[in-house]
Design a protein around this motif. Structure first.
Motif, mmCIF file in Angstrom:
data_model
loop_
_atom_site.group_PDB
_atom_site.id
_atom_site.type_symbol
_atom_site.label_atom_id
_atom_site.label_comp_id
_atom_site.label_asym_id
_atom_site.label_seq_id
_atom_site.Cartn_x
_atom_site.Cartn_y
_atom_site.Cartn_z
ATOM 1 N N ILE A 197 16.053 15.308 -7.601
ATOM 2 C CA ILE A 197 14.616 15.097 -7.627
ATOM 3 C C ILE A 197 14.489 14.190 -9.001
ATOM 4 N N ARG A 198 13.911 13.153 -9.290
ATOM 5 C CA ARG A 198 13.583 12.839 -10.536
ATOM 6 C C ARG A 198 12.010 12.350 -10.260
ATOM 7 N N ARG A 199 10.686 12.266 -9.396
ATOM 8 C CA ARG A 199 10.086 12.093 -9.596
ATOM 9 C C ARG A 199 9.208 12.363 -8.483
ATOM 10 N N ILE A 200 8.881 12.898 -8.448
ATOM 11 C CA ILE A 200 7.527 12.525 -7.054
ATOM 12 C C ILE A 200 6.229 11.716 -7.017
ATOM 13 N N HIS A 201 6.062 10.896 -6.390
ATOM 14 C CA HIS A 201 5.116 10.384 -6.390
ATOM 15 C C HIS A 201 3.593 10.899 -5.665
ATOM 16 N N ILE A 202 2.498 10.727 -5.526
ATOM 17 C CA ILE A 202 1.487 10.737 -4.612
ATOM 18 C C ILE A 202 0.221 10.351 -4.474
ATOM 19 N N TYR B 66 -1.852 7.421 8.384
ATOM 20 C CA TYR B 66 -1.354 8.693 7.552
ATOM 21 C C TYR B 66 -2.335 8.808 6.544
ATOM 22 N N LYS B 67 -2.524 10.245 6.255
ATOM 23 C CA LYS B 67 -3.677 11.080 5.364
ATOM 24 C C LYS B 67 -2.640 11.025 4.041
ATOM 25 N N GLY B 68 -2.591 10.092 3.666
ATOM 26 C CA GLY B 68 -1.922 10.301 2.099
ATOM 27 C C GLY B 68 -0.656 9.403 2.020
ATOM 28 N N ILE B 69 0.357 9.552 1.168
ATOM 29 C CA ILE B 69 1.463 9.757 0.363
ATOM 30 C C ILE B 69 2.652 10.115 -0.319
ATOM 31 N N ILE B 70 3.544 10.693 0.145
ATOM 32 C CA ILE B 70 4.692 11.785 -0.740
ATOM 33 C C ILE B 70 5.831 11.418 -0.751
ATOM 34 N N ALA B 71 5.998 10.630 -2.078
ATOM 35 C CA ALA B 71 7.484 9.523 -2.200
ATOM 36 C C ALA B 71 7.969 10.349 -2.425
ATOM 37 N N LEU B 72 9.438 11.040 -2.457
ATOM 38 C CA LEU B 72 10.180 11.578 -3.680
ATOM 39 C C LEU B 72 11.529 9.900 -3.738
ATOM 40 N N GLU B 73 11.910 10.648 -4.767
ATOM 41 C CA GLU B 73 12.234 9.484 -5.448
ATOM 42 C C GLU B 73 13.553 10.304 -5.685
ATOM 43 N N THR B 74 15.394 10.392 -6.007
ATOM 44 C CA THR B 74 15.926 11.225 -6.079
ATOM 45 C C THR B 74 16.777 10.290 -7.272
ATOM 46 N N ILE B 75 17.628 11.343 -8.058
ATOM 47 C CA ILE B 75 18.122 10.566 -9.363
ATOM 48 C C ILE B 75 19.251 10.063 -8.675
ATOM 49 N N GLN B 76 20.596 10.620 -8.003
ATOM 50 C CA GLN B 76 21.120 9.423 -7.980
ATOM 51 C C GLN B 76 20.432 8.330 -6.392
ATOM 52 N N GLY B 77 19.941 8.250 -6.104
ATOM 53 C CA GLY B 77 19.293 6.991 -5.423
ATOM 54 C C GLY B 77 20.257 7.014 -3.814
ATOM 55 N N ASP B 78 20.785 8.362 -3.518
ATOM 56 C CA ASP B 78 21.595 8.169 -2.395
ATOM 57 C C ASP B 78 21.381 8.991 -1.470
ATOM 58 N N ILE C 119 0.788 -0.860 -0.137
ATOM 59 C CA ILE C 119 0.198 -0.369 -0.059
ATOM 60 C C ILE C 119 0.723 1.434 -0.008
ATOM 61 N N TYR C 120 2.447 1.337 0.776
ATOM 62 C CA TYR C 120 2.513 2.022 0.782
ATOM 63 C C TYR C 120 3.539 2.585 -0.377
ATOM 64 N N ARG C 121 3.428 1.975 -1.757
ATOM 65 C CA ARG C 121 3.981 2.302 -2.702
ATOM 66 C C ARG C 121 3.033 2.079 -4.502
ATOM 67 N N GLN C 122 1.470 2.315 -3.502
ATOM 68 C CA GLN C 122 0.501 2.672 -4.451
ATOM 69 C C GLN C 122 -0.178 4.308 -4.682
ATOM 70 N N TYR C 123 0.664 4.756 -5.468
ATOM 71 C CA TYR C 123 -0.086 6.146 -5.770
ATOM 72 C C TYR C 123 -1.246 6.713 -6.966
ATOM 73 N N SER C 124 -0.991 7.982 -6.758
ATOM 74 C CA SER C 124 -2.509 7.804 -7.809
ATOM 75 C C SER C 124 -1.970 9.286 -9.185
ATOM 76 N N ILE C 125 -0.631 10.039 -8.440
ATOM 77 C CA ILE C 125 -0.263 10.309 -9.365
ATOM 78 C C ILE C 125 1.333 10.699 -8.764
ATOM 79 N N THR C 126 2.564 10.899 -10.524
ATOM 80 C CA THR C 126 3.335 10.639 -10.308
ATOM 81 C C THR C 126 4.146 11.889 -11.033
ATOM 82 N N TYR C 127 5.269 12.817 -10.716
ATOM 83 C CA TYR C 127 5.708 13.965 -11.161
ATOM 84 C C TYR C 127 6.314 13.809 -11.502
#
Length: 593
Positions: free
Chosen positions: A468-473, A485-497, A388-396
């Motif tokens: 940051i490469r992507r932001i998932h919401i 939790y009320k929703g999820i904000i998941a950030l993904e860096t370019i280097q993953g570091d 569930i914590y990797r299920q997003y409604s929109i990805t930027y």
């Protein structure tokens, strides 16, 4: 190209000749280790397990692979056990040193692994050990144990395996080739008994009646060693150690790994008056398919995580959640040491007359390893079911937008339904607008960056958005182990570091003892399509086939393999267990000329 290979082999041969000649210098008989098992008595316990390991050979040279398959079995019925989800396999030397310790995922009672014997492992006699964590409650004597000999001609000291032999002796052959098929209702037929080099072989397994042989099996096809080796227990011959009169280890009380890997720890209060119970603990394993686990402490401050998902990281991050996060220290205890001092070892020995055989096989191994890139194994893809914590409604994908310098600006200008607010203490927090027709609440969103749970949103709000490469919401409520939790904000860096750079006093880094990835092993083929390349590559394989997952799904199952450039006698080992708990062992021999 063959001329280059021959010159390379000649150069390497000189080095091995020097090492092999040292085998003749000092000849000693190695001493026998004796032991007496710990005798304890205790009442019977439920869910007892045994482990059987089918492995490809009991004699290995430096530069070769040990392949194995582990079967976890119910003690009473010999059927595959689903009780434990993790198994352990170790190789232990006569001095009780552990050459390797593997953690293996068990699916329906079975798992697989391998180990490459490096030149740092000395010649000697070793024990292959198999167990589950639950079996540790009954002591080492309940573990699977079998002997393995290792020859390392690259090291000078061979005293542990040399046998004094003043007279020339005929080399002893293993008696494997004398053994026949051990099952009356199962047949094994080869398309021929004598093969040419680089020839196609077909082994036909027939079962009658078929449904009685539904089960799980593994098969090895390997050259018979000319050096006498320790005996390998078949599924039929292996008798699991009895634990009827063995006490249960009340001191440690090892918990079974019922749902996956079990990671445990405890919190220690900085103030002795602080409560230990019901503190929320988070475990983050970063990566592309990151894992997040939440749990609570018990009255003693202990916490447990069950990892039932596959991952590909060796690092994890553990933290106490909430306002009390700075009041505790996190302790992850080391696993208790397993005492192997009382193991008994069979003795594999070599004589000076074997030097030529050792040299020849070592050269073959070097050539095979030189061409390993054209005969690669592959790692099977991990399970990618999204929790569930990797299920997003929109990805930027931020490359699709005008980039801003901070996440604060990015949230204001790009992200919909996301903003930054201040709480009553002036701390800045992210907020997500819930889905339509859902009542608003003061719950905070789950904030993640590269899979790491972020408690203080200020750590991210002014983070450099250009990294940051992507932001998932997700705007939906996220519930993990009753924590909402009320929703999820998941950030993904370019280097993953980000995990390598993130340090907070309340966050503890944990080095994981990760299970081995599951492999699909390379199978050599010779046909018209491969002829143009295969003709230029030497083939000195001792192991013609290793197939840890074999299903006898028809009345007749055909197994194909190809011989190598190495002449000699080869053995086929098929081992396994039916769904009703009957052990199956099939052994056949053929020759390559």
């Amino acid at each position: 190209m063959r001329r280059i290979i021959e010159m390379d082999i000649m150069m390497k041969t000189i080095n091995i000749w020097i090492a092999c000649s040292l085998l003749l210098i000092s000849i000693n008989m190695s001493g026998q280790i004796t032991s007496s098992g710990i005798e304890r008595t205790a009442p019977k316990n439920a869910n007892k397990e045994n482990v059987y390991i089918h492995y490809n050979t009991s004699l290995l040279f430096a530069g070769e692979h040990l392949h194995y398959k582990i079967y976890s079995l119910k003690s009473k019925t010999n059927t595959l056990s689903t009780f434990s989800k993790i198994g352990y396999v170790e190789l232990v030397g006569e001095n009780s040193s552990v050459v390797f310790r593997h953690k293996i995922r068990l699916k329906n009672g079975i798992g697989q692994g391998e180990f490459f014997i490096p030149v740092t492992v000395p010649s000697g006699n070793y024990k292959l050990i198999g167990y589950t964590q639950w079996m540790k409650n009954y002591g080492v004597d309940s573990f699977f144990q079998s002997d393995i000999g290792i020859i390392n001609p690259f090291q000078n000291n061979q005293e542990s395996i040399l046998e004094h032999s003043p007279k020339s002796e005929k080399i002893s052959f293993d008696n494997t080739e004398k053994e026949a098929n051990r099952n009356n209702l199962i047949s094994a037929t080869l398309n021929k008994r004598i093969f040419k080099k680089r020839d196609k072989g077909v082994l036909t397994i027939g079962t009658s009646p078929k449904n009685e042989f539904d089960g799980d099996y593994s098969i090895s096809i390997r050259r018979i060693d000319s050096i006498r080796r320790p005996l390998m227990p078949s599924a039929i011959d292996y008798t699991a150690p009895s634990t009827e009169n063995t006490s249960f280890d009340e001191k440690h009380g090892y918990l079974p790994e019922l749902r996956g890997e079990l990671i445990s720890g405890k919190i220690v209060p900085k103030d002795p008056n602080s409560s230990l119970e019901e503190e929320e603990i988070a475990l983050s394993i970063p990566g592309k398919h990151f894992i997040l686990k939440l749990t609570r402490t018990n009255t003693d401050g202990e916490f447990y995580f069950n990892l039932n998902q596959e991952y590909n990281s060796d690092d994890a991050f553990v933290q106490v959640l909430g306002e009390n996060r700075g009041k505790y220290e996190i302790q992850i205890p080391d696993k208790p040491f397993i005492n192997y001092e009382n193991l008994k070892f069979d003795k594999m020995t070599i004589t000076p007359e074997m030097a030529h055989l050792i040299l020849k096989r070592s050269v073959y191994n070097q050539v095979e390893n030189a061409f390993i890139e054209v005969k690669p194994d592959s790692i099977e893809q991990i399970d990618t079911v999204s929790p569930i914590y990797r299920q997003y409604s929109i990805t930027y994908d931020l490359d699709d937008y005008t980039r801003f310098s901070t996440i604060r600006e990015t949230a204001s200008e790009i992200l919909e339904h996301v903003w930054v607010r201040k709480d009553k203490n002036g701390e800045e927090l992210f907020q997500i607008r819930g889905e339509e027709n859902v009542a608003e609440s003061n719950l905070l969103p789950l904030v993640l960056i590269d899979g790491i749970l972020i408690q203080q949103h200020s750590d991210v709000i002014d983070f450099d958005a250009r990294k940051i490469r992507r932001i998932h919401i997700s705007r939906e409520e996220c519930v993990i182990n009753a924590i909402v939790y009320k929703g999820i904000i998941a950030l993904e860096t370019i280097q993953g570091d980000f995990p390598q750079k993130f340090e907070r006093e309340y966050v503890s880094n944990l080095k994981l003892f990760s299970p081995l990835p599951k492999k699909k092993y390379f199978n050599q083929e010779y046909n018209h399509a491969t002829k143009s390349t295969s003709d230029q590559i030497p083939d000195f394989r001792q192991q013609l086939l290793w197939q840890p997952k074999l299903i006898l799904d028809d009345d007749k199952t055909n197994i194909e393999f190809y011989t190598s450039d190495v002449a000699g006698k080869y053995e086929i080992y098929l081992e396994g267990f039916t769904n009703t708990g009957n052990p199956i062992s099939v052994k056949e021999v053929f020759e390559v000329k």
